[in-house]
Design an enzyme around this catalytic site. Structure first.
Site, PDB file in Angstrom:
ATOM      1  CB  CYS A  30     -14.938  -1.973   7.888  1.00 60.30           C
ATOM      2  SG  CYS A  30     -14.452  -0.733   6.677  1.00 60.30           S
TER       3      CYS A  30
ATOM      4  CD  GLN B  78      -1.504   2.462  -6.463  1.00 54.12           C
ATOM      5  OE1 GLN B  78      -2.355   3.099  -5.853  1.00 54.12           O
ATOM      6  NE2 GLN B  78      -0.463   3.035  -7.055  1.00 54.12           N
TER       7      GLN B  78
ATOM      8  CG  ASP C 109      16.064  10.971  -1.373  1.00 50.74           C
ATOM      9  OD1 ASP C 109      14.973  11.322  -1.892  1.00 50.74           O
ATOM     10  OD2 ASP C 109      16.469  11.414  -0.291  1.00 50.74           O
TER      11      ASP C 109
ATOM     12  CG  ASP D 225       2.144   6.282  -8.257  1.00 49.54           C
ATOM     13  OD1 ASP D 225       1.461   7.168  -7.711  1.00 49.54           O
ATOM     14  OD2 ASP D 225       1.948   5.066  -8.064  1.00 49.54           O
TER      15      ASP D 225
ATOM     16  CB  CYS E  34      -2.524   9.924  -3.827  1.00 52.42           C
ATOM     17  SG  CYS E  34      -0.958  10.368  -3.075  1.00 52.42           S
TER      18      CYS E  34
HETATM   19  C1  LIG Z   1       2.320   6.334  -4.291  1.00 47.87           C
HETATM   20  S1  LIG Z   1       3.598   5.170  -3.987  1.00 47.87           S
HETATM   21  C2  LIG Z   1       3.751   4.487  -5.619  1.00 47.87           C
HETATM   22  C3  LIG Z   1       4.321   3.103  -5.716  1.00 47.87           C
HETATM   23  C4  LIG Z   1       4.117   2.352  -7.025  1.00 47.87           C
HETATM   24  N1  LIG Z   1       4.187   3.208  -8.178  1.00 47.87           N
HETATM   25  C5  LIG Z   1       2.815   1.563  -7.032  1.00 47.87           C
HETATM   26  O1  LIG Z   1       1.940   1.833  -7.875  1.00 47.87           O
HETATM   27  O2  LIG Z   1       2.670   0.641  -6.212  1.00 47.87           O
HETATM   28  C6  LIG Z   1       4.970   6.221  -3.809  1.00 47.87           C
HETATM   29  C7  LIG Z   1       6.298   5.528  -3.665  1.00 47.87           C
HETATM   30  O3  LIG Z   1       7.295   6.564  -3.504  1.00 47.87           O
HETATM   31  C8  LIG Z   1       8.326   6.054  -2.693  1.00 47.87           C
HETATM   32  N2  LIG Z   1       9.098   7.194  -2.174  1.00 47.87           N
HETATM   33  C9  LIG Z   1       8.826   7.985  -1.109  1.00 47.87           C
HETATM   34  N3  LIG Z   1       9.779   8.920  -0.962  1.00 47.87           N
HETATM   35  C10 LIG Z   1      10.673   8.735  -1.967  1.00 47.87           C
HETATM   36  C11 LIG Z   1      11.878   9.394  -2.353  1.00 47.87           C
HETATM   37  N4  LIG Z   1      12.365  10.417  -1.645  1.00 47.87           N
HETATM   38  N5  LIG Z   1      12.528   8.957  -3.440  1.00 47.87           N
HETATM   39  C12 LIG Z   1      12.054   7.900  -4.138  1.00 47.87           C
HETATM   40  N6  LIG Z   1      10.933   7.212  -3.813  1.00 47.87           N
HETATM   41  C13 LIG Z   1      10.242   7.635  -2.741  1.00 47.87           C
HETATM   42  C14 LIG Z   1       7.581   5.232  -1.647  1.00 47.87           C
HETATM   43  O4  LIG Z   1       8.454   4.292  -1.046  1.00 47.87           O
HETATM   44  C15 LIG Z   1       6.463   4.595  -2.482  1.00 47.87           C
HETATM   45  O5  LIG Z   1       6.854   3.329  -2.952  1.00 47.87           O
END
Ligand SMILES: C[S@@+](CC[C@H](N)C(=O)[O-])C[C@H]1O[C@@H](n2cnc3c(N)ncnc32)[C@H](O)[C@@H]1O
Length: 447
Positions: free
Chosen positions: A158, A268, A346, A376, A403
């Site tokens: 890949c 990431q 949450d 994020d 994203c």
């Molecule tokens: C796009 S990732 C970003 C992680 C981090 N900022 C990074 O750059 O590695 C989104 C994050 O949101 C968390 N997440 C998902 N649902 C959530 C919720 N209901 N409350 C808080 N965090 C949540 C996921 O576990 C994940 O770590």
């Protein structure tokens, strides 16, 4: 009686969709064609029909688009891992920026300025992947899904995976074919840190001693950590005799940081672009010395720790208790515990998330609300809770990493209603050759 449509059709491509498919019309219905660009005449072979729409493979015949390039990947366009190998890279960036611009226009949010699209990688960037496994006759397939189907693509390598991960595909196929029950392997996940790779083997039945021996050999020959996964992620276990499941790590040299993560945890996927994203985020926040910043959806501390390194007090909130535990480990390993306050929350629960931000702020800096937020979220965006997070007048700026252009635009509108201006926005190309759009936006409150 409805006219039967032949499977093979010659069509003209009118536009390129946000998913990277050529858009045509056939008998007044949409036809989506892979490997097709605007203006081209293509021979379309229909592969799938769903809900009045058709999906086809395209063979360009004439009027080739000037931005068409020869695909570097032999498995394009059959493998659904990528959708843009046939489009010049500068045009891929333009396509993604235009997608974001359309979404912002939809909600009537105008940015004061646009960053130049940032794309520093083309191939070999992908450090994480979840791959399907299928046994077809004597053959074992390990790969991404095929486009317009649930089949697993036939891959020997890949181009978007890092060379080390790509080199594991063929040995994995051979190994699984030799197992006592090849069909017991349902999925493989791969992750690469700066100095070690790991693969997670999802197996549906008990592995025999001879199976385990084969996995041990692969681990030794390819210097990779093999982790067995008989059920959910809480069932992960090392191969017998391999000690415990070890975290991987990646460095953020600019901030003198090293972050640990387990192979199944969110990180990431594109290390180079992640560093650029962190550079942009910290640049937007400016001088944060002794300021209070909340990092929402903080994961293992990817943004929190660079910001803490720059002298801020950081409240990091996140739903995964395991990610928060790792963020705390990362703060400790980097000598930043005094500046970081990580907690499980949450953030999709209104009251709970507001409290978590305030309580976190109080713990970090007595009685204060953050002056800046980093957000994020997952693809669904921050959603209506955002309004609760941004009401406090202490909050001056927000760095929003997204994203999903659609949920980013919806949240940008919420922020506009809450009195924030989108000072600058731009795309960061985390997934070249795919249609995935990663966005960063800087919102400020003027008074
Ligand atoms: C796009 S990732 C970003 C992680 C981090 N900022 C990074 O750059 O590695 C989104 C994050 O949101 C968390 N997440 C998902 N649902 C959530 C919720 N209901 N409350 C808080 N965090 C949540 C996921 O576990 C994940 O770590």
């Amino acid at each position: 009686m409805a006219k039967k449509i032949p499977v093979e059709q010659e069509v003209e491509i009118a536009a390129l969709s946000e998913e990277g498919l050529g858009a045509a019309t056939l008998n007044e219905r949409p036809l989506w064609v892979r490997n097709a660009l605007p203006g081209e005449r293509v021979q379309a072979r229909i592969l799938k029909r769903r809900g009045g729409q058709r999906f086809a493979d395209g063979q360009p015949l004439a009027d080739l688009n000037p931005n068409r390039v020869a695909s570097a990947c032999a498995y394009f366009p059959r493998c659904a891992g990528c959708s843009l190998h046939h489009l010049a890279y500068s045009e891929q960036l333009q396509l993604k920026q235009a997608h974001l611009a359309r979404e912002l226009q939809r909600v009537d949010v105008a940015a004061d300025g646009w960053r130049e699209p940032t794309g520093l990688t083309r191939l070999g960037y992908r450090r994480k992947a979840r791959l399907g496994v299928r046994v077809v006759g004597e053959q074992v397939l390990v790969g991404f899904r095929e486009s317009f189907s649930n089949r697993v693509a036939r891959l020997d390598a890949c181009m978007t995976l890092t060379p080390k991960l790509s080199a594991l595909l063929q040995p994995l196929k051979e190994l699984i074919a030799n197992l006592s029950q090849p069909r017991t392997i349902a999925q493989i996940e791969m992750a690469e840190g700066d100095s070690e790779c790991a693969i997670l083997v999802r197996h549906l039945d008990v592995l025999t001693d001879s199976d385990l021996e084969q996995w041990q050999q692969l681990a030794a020959v390819f210097d990779v950590q093999v982790i067995l996964q008989p059920a959910g992620y809480d069932s992960l276990q090392p191969l017998p005799g391999q000690g415990s499941v070890r975290p991987l790590s990646y460095g953020i040299a600019e901030h003198g940081l090293s972050l640990q993560f387990y192979a199944h945890q969110f990180t990431q996927v594109n290390t180079v672009m992640n560093r650029e994203l962190i550079r942009a985020a910290t640049g937007y926040l400016g001088d944060v010395r002794d300021r209070l910043v909340a990092d929402l959806f903080c994961g293992i501390g990817n943004f929190s720790l660079p910001v803490a390194r720059q002298g801020a007090h950081v409240v990091g909130l996140e739903a995964s208790a395991e990610a928060i535990a790792m963020a705390q480990v990362n703060a400790r390993r980097n000598g930043l515990t005094e500046r970081c306050n990580f907690a499980v929350a949450d953030l999709y629960q209104a009251g709970a998330s507001n409290d978590a931000i305030s309580v976190g702020g109080q713990a970090a800096r007595s009685g204060r609300y953050p002056e800046a937020l980093i957000i994020d979220p997952p693809r669904s965006g921050a959603g209506i809770n955002l309004e609760g997070w941004v009401g406090n007048s202490s909050l001056r700026q927000i760095v929003y990493v997204s994203c999903n252009p659609r949920s980013f635009a919806d949240d940008a509108l919420r922020l506009k209603h809450a009195g924030f201006r989108l000072r600058e926005v731009g795309i960061y190309d985390m997934f070249p050759q795919t249609a995935h759009v990663e966005t960063i936006g800087h919102f400020v409150r003027d008074q």
